[in-house]
Motif scaffolding. Structure first.
Motif, PDB file in Angstrom:
ATOM      1  N   LEU A  82     -13.169   2.772   2.892  1.00 37.55           N
ATOM      2  CA  LEU A  82     -12.454   2.343   1.689  1.00 37.55           C
ATOM      3  C   LEU A  82     -10.986   2.052   2.008  1.00 37.55           C
ATOM      4  N   ALA A  83     -10.395   2.864   2.872  1.00 35.59           N
ATOM      5  CA  ALA A  83      -9.008   2.594   3.262  1.00 35.59           C
ATOM      6  C   ALA A  83      -8.908   1.248   3.971  1.00 35.59           C
ATOM      7  N   LEU A  84      -9.932   0.968   4.802  1.00 32.73           N
ATOM      8  CA  LEU A  84      -9.952  -0.319   5.488  1.00 32.73           C
ATOM      9  C   LEU A  84     -10.048  -1.450   4.470  1.00 32.73           C
ATOM     10  N   GLU A  85     -10.855  -1.238   3.455  1.00 37.54           N
ATOM     11  CA  GLU A  85     -10.989  -2.271   2.426  1.00 37.54           C
ATOM     12  C   GLU A  85      -9.635  -2.529   1.773  1.00 37.54           C
ATOM     13  N   CYS A  86      -8.898  -1.447   1.482  1.00 34.15           N
ATOM     14  CA  CYS A  86      -7.566  -1.592   0.882  1.00 34.15           C
ATOM     15  C   CYS A  86      -6.659  -2.445   1.759  1.00 34.15           C
ATOM     16  N   THR A  87      -6.614  -2.132   3.046  1.00 36.25           N
ATOM     17  CA  THR A  87      -5.695  -2.880   3.908  1.00 36.25           C
ATOM     18  C   THR A  87      -6.145  -4.319   4.071  1.00 36.25           C
ATOM     19  N   MET A  88      -7.466  -4.533   4.117  1.00 34.92           N
ATOM     20  CA  MET A  88      -7.943  -5.906   4.282  1.00 34.92           C
ATOM     21  C   MET A  88      -7.628  -6.746   3.049  1.00 34.92           C
ATOM     22  N   ILE A  89      -7.829  -6.137   1.880  1.00 36.12           N
ATOM     23  CA  ILE A  89      -7.489  -6.882   0.663  1.00 36.12           C
ATOM     24  C   ILE A  89      -5.996  -7.170   0.651  1.00 36.12           C
ATOM     25  N   GLY A  90      -5.213  -6.165   1.025  1.00 39.13           N
ATOM     26  CA  GLY A  90      -3.768  -6.340   1.013  1.00 39.13           C
ATOM     27  C   GLY A  90      -3.312  -7.471   1.921  1.00 39.13           C
ATOM     28  N   VAL A  91      -3.926  -7.557   3.091  1.00 42.69           N
ATOM     29  CA  VAL A  91      -3.461  -8.553   4.047  1.00 42.69           C
ATOM     30  C   VAL A  91      -3.759  -9.969   3.545  1.00 42.69           C
ATOM     31  N   PHE A  92      -4.872 -10.128   2.804  1.00 40.28           N
ATOM     32  CA  PHE A  92      -5.169 -11.459   2.286  1.00 40.28           C
ATOM     33  C   PHE A  92      -4.411 -11.754   0.994  1.00 40.28           C
ATOM     34  N   ALA A  93      -4.058 -10.688   0.257  1.00 41.26           N
ATOM     35  CA  ALA A  93      -3.413 -10.913  -1.035  1.00 41.26           C
ATOM     36  C   ALA A  93      -1.901 -11.026  -0.909  1.00 41.26           C
ATOM     37  N   ALA A  94      -1.330 -10.580   0.211  1.00 40.83           N
ATOM     38  CA  ALA A  94       0.125 -10.554   0.331  1.00 40.83           C
ATOM     39  C   ALA A  94       0.697 -11.961   0.334  1.00 40.83           C
ATOM     40  N   ALA A  95       1.803 -12.123  -0.373  1.00 41.53           N
ATOM     41  CA  ALA A  95       2.518 -13.400  -0.346  1.00 41.53           C
ATOM     42  C   ALA A  95       3.953 -13.169   0.083  1.00 41.53           C
ATOM     43  N   ASP A  96       4.142 -12.098   0.828  1.00 40.22           N
ATOM     44  CA  ASP A  96       5.449 -11.750   1.346  1.00 40.22           C
ATOM     45  C   ASP A  96       5.238 -11.478   2.829  1.00 40.22           C
ATOM     46  N   VAL A  97       6.009 -12.121   3.667  1.00 43.09           N
ATOM     47  CA  VAL A  97       5.716 -12.075   5.096  1.00 43.09           C
ATOM     48  C   VAL A  97       5.795 -10.643   5.624  1.00 43.09           C
ATOM     49  N   PHE A  98       6.773  -9.898   5.130  1.00 41.64           N
ATOM     50  CA  PHE A  98       6.922  -8.531   5.613  1.00 41.64           C
ATOM     51  C   PHE A  98       5.753  -7.667   5.159  1.00 41.64           C
ATOM     52  N   LEU A  99       5.370  -7.836   3.898  1.00 37.51           N
ATOM     53  CA  LEU A  99       4.225  -7.088   3.375  1.00 37.51           C
ATOM     54  C   LEU A  99       2.980  -7.431   4.168  1.00 37.51           C
TER      55      LEU A  99
END
Lengths: 641, 515, 99
Positions: B125-142
């Protein structure tokens, strides 16, 4: 291009074209998903699906025939398949005279073979699965001939490849069957890649893959583009139809159950290459060099098939090489162009009847002989299996071209057309076709005589041959009727019927000799070949392989084409793969691991500085302090300035 | 007016699995079944939310939708900015579909490792969180933060729950990605400097045309190396076979199915849009890498003796296709590449899961330990065959559409590369069929009969695992339009960023035919 | 009287302490040498305070004393426990924290 291709929209009964594909597909899906629950009645569902498709196809055929000659086409777009940028691929179907005859051939002969298979596969526990695959094949083949663009054709093209793979390796526990299936799929894929690149080229130059738009745009293409495009399509056609240089898979495909060999590897799928070229006739007619290449492939393959077929002792392999050779005739026909397109299609249809007839006959023989396939161990079977003998005889007479059986009406005009090409090549291709006719008569007579006549040469455990049940012999009889009558019926009607697809017959004739002379010659070589074989094998043959001359040995080894493939592609491929595995492990991964090892090693040296003695740490601290203080002093006192 | 598009989908979608991970992690070790059930339920809730988001997304609307932005580090102008374009949306959907499937597929495998069951599912589930985050981010640093944090759960999944040589594989995976990530970090900082001291993707994209050519090329290279390692492209691929072999099969499905797509997604979103000139300059090199990858990895796949390793190499070949699709710069190839990312996730995911089922029964992944397995487990063998067909892009399965689009789009601009890549489809048939033949066909291996587990055909749980993937592969194989319609506008916008247009058909361009 | 003598004395004391740390092995002696260095530093700080006429140095020296006291408490405890386990007060015997 003076002629514009335009297809009418499907209306009335013809708006149900999609059902032709959907019915067998649905049946295949049901049979696969229900699993063992459908074992009891699954085969009948399979037969019913194809029979229903045949009835529907027949009704559509007649409703198409009821239209005006110009309006004889029905195009139906089901949904947008791929729409990206300028690329627009329809999931669309087209029912026109050409696809119409194919639909009838596929479903008509298909129904009979399905029926036959009910009996043939009766004792096989995988019968339901067999019928699922068989229906899947029919659906894919119908999609192939009914598509209204090249992507749909490719869709069906690969679909029949899959079905062919599944059915060749149906008895997958036999390593030879599994290998043969894989070989068929792979060699087909080589051709498929050619076809795929051809489609890419169409899109890059014309921006479309729809038949009508491509054909109307051919005039805008340069001669070189047409040549390349045609060669790519020809590569695809050669792969599917077992033509030189991709012929090696077809004889091996005989590892599948005999109904498969009859339907897929004789009557329908292997003729898809002919369909492709016939369908693309505006492309092929636009370039003479291209036509010469097609004719050469056809002529070469037909001779190859005859020569190898004459040396084989496995009943199904003889028939397989015969198929290769007969499709060579069809390629010769479509390569000649003009009126010969229709001749090739007639030969294709006639071949569908008599070759399916003979394959099923061979299956019937095997059924009665405990799966013996070696013709040296047959002989005198006419006493035991009357119907099989009689129907096989019809097929035999048809294929060697004895009038008034169908082969005479379909093959002889192709030979004549080859002689009418107009320049010195007339002689080359005409003589090849004529020689092929003689050889065909020879090897088919050899097969027929060794199987049904002469002394009995059965093995010990095989003393009592028996006739097959009616469910198998009735389709044989119907196909035999087709082998007898089809040629005469089609010889006059089919060219007219196909005119909307191929255009009016070109009027120019450059006959190098009168037509009657060609007819006489071809009958003469046929009788010569048949008579020679009869004389040689009337009294049977040796039960073991005998030493032979150079030509026969080469023919037994498939003219060394397999050896060539193995030496040039297979072995270097294996070595290349091994070398690359080594390179990847030791080279690329080695470099990475080497880097890691270097870092690890140097840090291993460096950590030796941590001796664990407080005094040495204190000394290094002191040294550091002294250095810092010294640096301060140096700057303070201006020594560095 | 508050519409459904104003709902903070992306931040909730990112955080929700993290909460789930925390909940599952605190379940005592002895209550493994409970942990599984909660994890499955949680991932299904994420799936439900994603479906709502998919419906709310307007394919013909703005390029970026569901945009939200929260303050984070004001001095750097780094913000929690989330936004999704069509490309990100399909990837989010893929994640949401694959994670429940993977959780269900891992159901019994983890019990045998003697390690904490709840922790494994919490890591997923933690992996799912990070994977979603990486595709949803619209900030280069994020994006960078998620990109690196993503490694951590995967590291523990491979390192703790993997097979033989798991430590080696986990460290290799981690170091490889981390080194790539460092190049990217340098490029991220450089981008901040030249881009006007902001990390906001939109602002950076607006000023990207003004970047100095040389600087932009170096920054491109920094990003590209990180993504090429992640994808992986030849010659940065050697970590994947090791990780694929060592990871538990369901996790491997997630690894190649989604995690690696971050690389190709990053190239599209960051390399192409932020450094258009540099992208065009590097395109020939990237195309060559892609073509080499296709042929090289396919040949290697033919020569493998380990099923999981073989599947890993097939993935590398497929990433070559995605690579040439991206760098051909046509809408067909670009859309095909994105569609390929989705389809490859489904097809190779399925392949890994089925191989995992075989391996779990046999207790070995060596091809030579199988042979004739179709006699014992016919349905499972059928599923393996189907997954293989999808992998070789047979028409009727979804990968055909994407491969066709990539090749046809590449052919219009780079004929030679497209033709060489087409040879890859022959090799694909070779490695799939040979694998199928050696494992499920031929004479039955007597050693196989002696393994009791090999007599159990596919179970109900396994059917539920493979069924959604099979259905999706078939549906998208016949009717890919819902997905292509979502992808297409985003790809066209990306191609606009790069500044290329599709070539007109040559015959039409010559004026011989009215278009 | 110049403050230089105090600084010289501080330097001598520091050097004695440093040399002691480097050459002696007994943990207690080592400890005393460290204390010597700390006190040398204190002396220097107080001297500088006197030279500059501010109180900073003296205040810092108080801090140093507090730190030294705390250090003694912990350090002696460590030495005690090492002595109990290893029956030796030599620092060379306590060399487990190495490569």
């Amino acid at each position: 291009m003076e002629q514009t291709v335009e297809y009418a929209h499907a209306t009335g009964l013809l708006s149900g074209i999609w059902l032709l594909v959907a019915i067998p597909l649905a049946s295949a899906t049901v049979l696969l998903l229900l699993g063992r629950k459908a074992d009891k009645w699954g085969h009948w569902l399979g037969v019913a699906a194809v029979a229903a498709t045949f009835v529907l196809g027949l009704a559509m055929f007649f409703s198409l025939a009821g239209l005006d000659a110009e309006a004889r086409s029905a195009e139906q777009s089901l949904w947008d398949f791929i729409v990206v940028g300028e690329l627009h691929v329809d999931f669309g179907l087209l029912f026109d005279p050409l696809s119409g005859v194919f639909v009838l051939l596929i479903t008509g002969v298909g129904s009979l073979i399905h029926l036959y298979a009910v009996g043939y596969m009766e004792h096989d526990e995988g019968r339901r699965k067999f019928f699922a695959y068989f229906n899947l094949f029919v659906a894919a083949m119908l999609l192939l001939v009914l598509g209204n663009n090249y992507v749909m054709l490719y869709f069906g093209w690969e679909g029949v490849g899959l079905a062919s793979y599944l059915l060749i390796s149906f008895w997958y526990t036999r390593p030879s069957a599994a290998t043969a299936g894989k070989k068929a799929f792979l060699m087909n894929r080589v051709g498929d890649a050619g076809l795929a690149i051809g489609i890419f080229l169409m899109f890059a130059t014309l921006g479309t893959t729809q038949y009508d738009e491509v054909f109307n745009g051919v005039g805008a293409l340069s001669a070189a583009t047409i040549l390349v495009l045609g060669i790519l399509l020809l590569l695809g056609a050669a792969g599917k139809s077992g033509q030189f240089p991709l012929q090696a898979w077809l004889p091996d495909a005989m590892e599948g159950p005999t109904p498969v060999s009859a339907l897929i590897h004789a009557a329908t799928m292997v003729t898809a290459g002919v369909y492709l070229i016939a369908r693309s006739n505006p492309i092929f007619s636009a370039n003479t060099t291209l036509q010469t290449i097609v004719v050469s492939v056809g002529a070469l393959t037909l001779l190859m098939g005859c020569i190898i077929g004459a040396a084989k002792d496995d009943i199904k392999r003889v028939l397989a090489w015969s198929t290769v050779s007969q499709i060579g005739y069809m390629f010769l026909g479509v390569g000649l162009g003009g009126g010969a397109y229709a001749l090739a299609i007639i030969h294709l249809l006639a071949h569908g009847f008599f070759k399916a007839n003979m394959f099923l006959g061979a299956g019937s023989v095997m059924h009665g002989m405990h799966d013996q396939v070696d013709i040296r161990r047959f002989g005198g079977l006419r006493k035991y299996m009357k119907w099989t003998w009689l129907t096989f005889m019809m097929g035999w007479l048809a294929i060697i071209g004895i009038p008034p059986l169908s082969g005479y009406f379909s093959k002889e005009p192709i030979i004549a057309a080859a002689f009418e090409r107009g320049d010195w090549t007339s002689w080359l291709y005409g003589m090849a076709a004529l020689l092929g006719a003689g050889l065909t008569a020879f090897y088919m007579t050899r097969l027929f005589v060794l199987t049904f006549h002469g002394p009995e040469r059965y093995t010990e455990d095989n003393k009592h041959p028996h006739e097959s049940p009616y469910i198998m012999t009735v389709p044989l009889m119907l196909l035999a009727v087709g082998s007898i009558g089809a040629g005469f019926l089609m010889a006059s009607s089919v060219p007219d019927w196909l005119e909307p697809t191929f255009g009016a017959e070109a009027v120019e004739h450059h006959a190098v000799m009168p037509h009657w002379l060609i007819t006489v010659l071809s009958l003469l070589v046929t009788v010569l070949g048949a008579g020679l074989a009869w004389a040689l094998f009337r009294n049977g043959t040796a039960k073991q392989e005998q030493p032979a001359g150079v030509l026969v040995t080469a023919a037994r080894r498939n003219l060394y084409t397999d050896a060539f493939n193995e030496a040039v592609f297979e072995r270097p491929g294996i070595y290349l793969t091994r070398a690359l595995v080594f390179l990847d492990n030791k080279g690329i991964d080695g470099a990475v691991n080497g880097l890691a090892a270097a870092v690890g090693g140097s840090s291993g040296r460096l950590r030796r500085l941590q001796t664990g003695f407080v005094r040495s740490y204190a000394l290094s601290m002191l040294t550091g302090v002294v250095l810092v203080v010294g640096a301060f002093l140096a700057i303070q006192l201006g020594w560095l300035a | 007016m508050v519409g459904v598009t104003d709902f903070p989908f992306l931040s909730i979608l990112t955080l929700f699995p993290l909460v789930g991970a925390a909940v599952v992690a605190f379940i005592p070790k002895t209550r493994g079944q409970l942990a599984k059930a909660i994890a499955l339920g949680w991932s299904l809730a994420v799936l439900a939310l994603s479906i709502v988001m998919w419906i709310a997304f307007e394919a013909r609307g703005d390029r970026f939708q569901f945009r939200e932005s929260y303050q984070w580090i004001p001095t750097w102008d780094a913000r929690f900015t989330f936004a999704a374009d069509g490309i990100a949306l399909v990837m989010l959907m893929l994640i949401a579909i694959l994670v429940p499937v993977v959780i269900l597929a891992s159901w019994n495998d983890i019990d045998e490792t003697q390690r904490s069951v709840p922790v494994y599912f919490a890591l997923l589930l933690a992996l799912e969180c990070t994977m979603i985050g990486v595709f949803a981010a619209a900030d280069v640093f994020l994006f960078y933060v998620f990109f690196e944090v993503m490694l951590v759960p995967m590291y523990f999944i491979i390192g703790s729950y993997g097979g033989a040589r798991r430590q080696y594989a986990a460290v290799k995976f981690f170091l490889y990605s981390l080194v790539g990530g460092l190049f990217m970090l340098a490029a991220v900082i450089g981008l901040w400097v030249v881009g006007g001291n902001t990390f906001d993707w939109q602002k950076l994209s607006d000023v990207s045309a003004a970047f100095d050519t040389g600087t932009a090329r170096w920054l491109f290279l920094g990003f590209f190396i990180a993504f090429a390692v992640k994808a992986p492209f030849f010659p940065f691929h050697t970590w994947l076979p090791d990780a694929g072999v060592a990871a538990p099969a369901p996790a491997a499905a997630l690894l190649v199915g989604v995690l690696d797509k971050v690389g190709t997604f990053g190239i599209l979103r960051y390399c192409l849009s932020l450094f258009p000139e540099a992208s065009r300059w590097f395109a020939p090199a990237a195309l060559i890498l892609g073509v080499i990858g296709i042929i090289y990895a396919a040949l290697l796949a033919v020569g493998q003796h380990d099923l999981k390793r073989l599947v890993s190499y097939t993935s590398i070949a497929h990433f070559g296709f995605i690579g040439i699709g991206i760098f051909a710069f046509t809408t067909q190839a670009g859309t095909g590449a994105v569609l390929y990312m989705v389809n490859h996730g489904l097809a190779t995911g399925l392949l890994f899961l089925v191989v995992g089922m075989f391996v779990a029964r046999r207790g070995s992944a060596l091809v030579s330990d199988f042979g004739g397995a179709g006699k014992l487990v016919p349905v499972l063998a059928g599923v393996l065959f189907f997954a293989g067909l999808a992998s070789l892009a047979l028409p009727g399965t979804a990968p055909f559409v994407s491969e066709f689009l990539v090749l046809i789009g590449t052919f219009t601009v780079h004929k030679v590369y497209a033709v060489i890549a087409t040879v890859g489809i022959i090799l694909a048939a070779a490695y799939v069929l040979w694998m199928v033949q050696r494992t499920t066909q031929g004479t039955l291996n007597p050693m196989l009969v002696a393994v009791p587990a090999m007599h159990k055909d596919i179970s109900l749980r396994e059917k539920v695992v493979v069924a959604p993937l099979i259905v999706l592969l078939l549906v998208l194989g016949f009717y890919p339009k819902p997905v292509t319609d979502v992808i297409n506008p985003a790809v066209e916008a990306t191609m606009q960023d790069v500044g290329t247009t599709d070539p007109a058909p040559t015959a039409v361009a010559n004026g011989k035919v009215a278009p | 009287m110049t403050p230089d003598y105090y600084l010289v004395l501080a330097a001598i004391l520091f050097t004695i302490g440093a040399a002691g740390v480097l050459v002696r092995r007994n943990a207690i002696v080592l400890f005393m040498c460290i204390e010597l260095m700390l006190n040398a530093a204190n002396l220097a700080l107080v001297t500088f305070s006197r030279i500059n006429g501010t109180l900073d140095g003296q205040i810092i020296s108080f801090f140093v004393m507090v730190v030294a006291a705390a250090e003694v408490v912990i350090g002696l405890a460590i030495i005690m426990s090492i002595f109990r386990t290893r029956r030796s007060a030599s620092v060379d015997d306590a060399n487990l924290l190495k490569y």
